[in-house]
Design a protein around this motif. Structure first.
Motif, PDB file in Angstrom:
ATOM      1  N   ASN A  71       0.799  -1.227   0.000  1.00  0.00           N
ATOM      2  CA  ASN A  71       0.000   0.000   0.000  1.00  0.00           C
ATOM      3  C   ASN A  71       0.826   1.269   0.000  1.00  0.00           C
ATOM      4  N   TYR A  84      -3.167   0.669  -4.241  1.00  0.00           N
ATOM      5  CA  TYR A  84      -3.183   1.905  -3.462  1.00  0.00           C
ATOM      6  C   TYR A  84      -4.230   2.879  -4.003  1.00  0.00           C
ATOM      7  N   GLU A  87      -7.652   1.786  -2.991  1.00  0.00           N
ATOM      8  CA  GLU A  87      -7.901   2.156  -1.598  1.00  0.00           C
ATOM      9  C   GLU A  87      -8.250   3.642  -1.492  1.00  0.00           C
ATOM     10  N   ARG A  91     -11.911   5.274  -0.323  1.00  0.00           N
ATOM     11  CA  ARG A  91     -12.018   6.203   0.809  1.00  0.00           C
ATOM     12  C   ARG A  91     -12.699   7.506   0.397  1.00  0.00           C
ATOM     13  N   ARG A 115      -9.512  -1.261   9.152  1.00  0.00           N
ATOM     14  CA  ARG A 115      -8.493  -1.543   8.137  1.00  0.00           C
ATOM     15  C   ARG A 115      -7.101  -1.095   8.559  1.00  0.00           C
TER      16      ARG A 115
END
Length: 388
Positions: A71, A84, A87, A91, A115
């Motif tokens: 990540n 990444y 993710e 978010r 997480r």
């Protein structure tokens, strides 16, 4: 006795065929225009698919994307880390998911804790200042200290017309063991009627700070976020004695365009912006010179993710977008186009060559969603793994 028709009956009988001819003429014109439009659309798609797309390198083969599950991402790397990015956009999609701001803050915090995110989160509604309530909201700043000493609540002093406003962005911050502070700003997409009105303010105006022409509505929105978030950020490196502080900005839809402007303005003020991610963002600057000016302010890791059937990425038609482009097309392929390739690939942003009007109308509500983009990104990760 035989009845004689009135004069107006003869008049109606005489003019009726003329009206029928007028209607028939209008139908013929509409049919001809529709046929021409469809023919031109089919031809332009043929040109694009057969002569233009064939010159682009598939994203899975371009070498610019990594499917590594790590990540961490380096601002100096020439590659984008897809897990990444997934993710990040996930978010960004957490904002605007519930009707209650309080419930949403709890939801976002819970999501991060589950997480393994150990930093802090600030969810902001920019209609409520951080520290002092201005007189425009019904608060007497001259008596603020006296009221605070008397433990008087300021919640009741807020003008009722502002209570229906929603959060605009949230800031995540985390201090690493090496002293580096990582700050991430996630800009909300279109949620309120006021957001729609912001998108409709399509006039391009000169921004003196950025020294280029940008979308008026997006720029006003970005200015509000910048002025609101600065008190929450670690000061620029020249004033920072506790270590290096970096900033990443991400947003979806309206938030995607605003994220680019927020990042450019923060970079202009000396902050270290390392990555910008725009998901399904509309166009934010006027011409090629303006685009070049913005891209010189933005970090090398600036990516915009767009779908062939998402009309938002083509709006406004006269504007331009910034950053490297990860492009998902209708043929289930994905292409990666660097921003430094010159003007030879400007056709990828052409409304006339790429907008599939009829398919877009049928698919817009689905294709513009964050979940749809995440699904496409996951499939791209699988394709890259299989091609290795």
């Amino acid at each position: 006795m035989r009845r004689v028709p009135h004069l107006h009956q003869f008049s109606t009988a005489i003019t009726k065929p003329k009206n029928d001819n007028n209607h028939r003429y209008k139908y013929m014109v509409a049919a001809t225009a529709s046929t021409t439009l469809i023919s031109v659309s089919v031809y332009t798609r043929h040109v694009r698919d057969e002569k233009l797309l064939s010159h682009l390198v598939l994203a899975k083969d371009c070498g610019l994307l990594s499917s590594d599950v790590d990540n961490e991402v380096s601002s100096s790397s020439n590659q984008y880390n897809l897990p990444y990015i997934i993710e990040q956009v996930t978010r960004a999609g957490l904002v605007g998911t519930t009707k209650s701001v309080k419930d949403e803050l709890q939801y976002i915090r819970k999501w991060h804790i589950e997480r393994g995110y150990n930093g802090g989160i600030v969810l902001r509604d920019i209609t409520r200042p951080l520290f002092l309530l201005p007189e425009s909201l019904g608060f007497d700043t001259n008596n603020s200290q006296e009221e605070n000493n008397n433990n008087t609540s300021t919640e009741d002093t807020i003008n009722p017309k502002h209570t229906n406003r929603r959060e605009c962005y949230y800031l995540y911050y985390e201090i690493h063991s090496n002293g580096q502070t990582k700050q991430q700003i996630f800009c909300r997409g279109t949620t309120l009627l006021s957001d729609v009105l912001t998108c409709l303010q399509t006039l391009f105006v000169n921004d003196e700070e950025l020294e280029c022409n940008v979308h008026y509505g997006f720029n006003c929105h970005a200015n509000r976020i910048v002025e609101d978030v600065i008190p929450l950020l670690v000061p620029p490196k020249s004033d920072n004695r506790s270590g290096v502080a970096t900033i990443e900005v991400c947003g979806h839809s309206l938030g995607g365009a605003v994220a680019c402007l927020v990042a450019a303005k923060l970079a202009k003020r000396g902050y270290i912006v390392t990555m910008v991610t725009s998901l399904a963002g509309p166009r934010l600057c006027k011409g090629k010179r303006d685009r070049e000016t913005l891209q010189n302010l933005l970090p090398a890791q600036t990516i915009r993710i767009e779908d062939d059937l998402d009309v938002v990425s083509y709006l406004p038609p006269t504007g331009l977008a910034v950053g490297d482009k990860l492009w998902f097309t209708k043929d289930n392929n994905a292409y990666m186009i660097r921003r430094d390739v010159g003007d030879k690939n400007d056709w990828i942003d052409s409304v006339w060559l790429n907008l599939r009007l009829f398919e877009t109308i049928l698919n817009q509500s689905q294709k513009h969603r964050v979940k749809s983009y995440i699904k496409s990104l996951h499939q791209l990760v699988i394709d890259i793994d299989q091609s290795d």
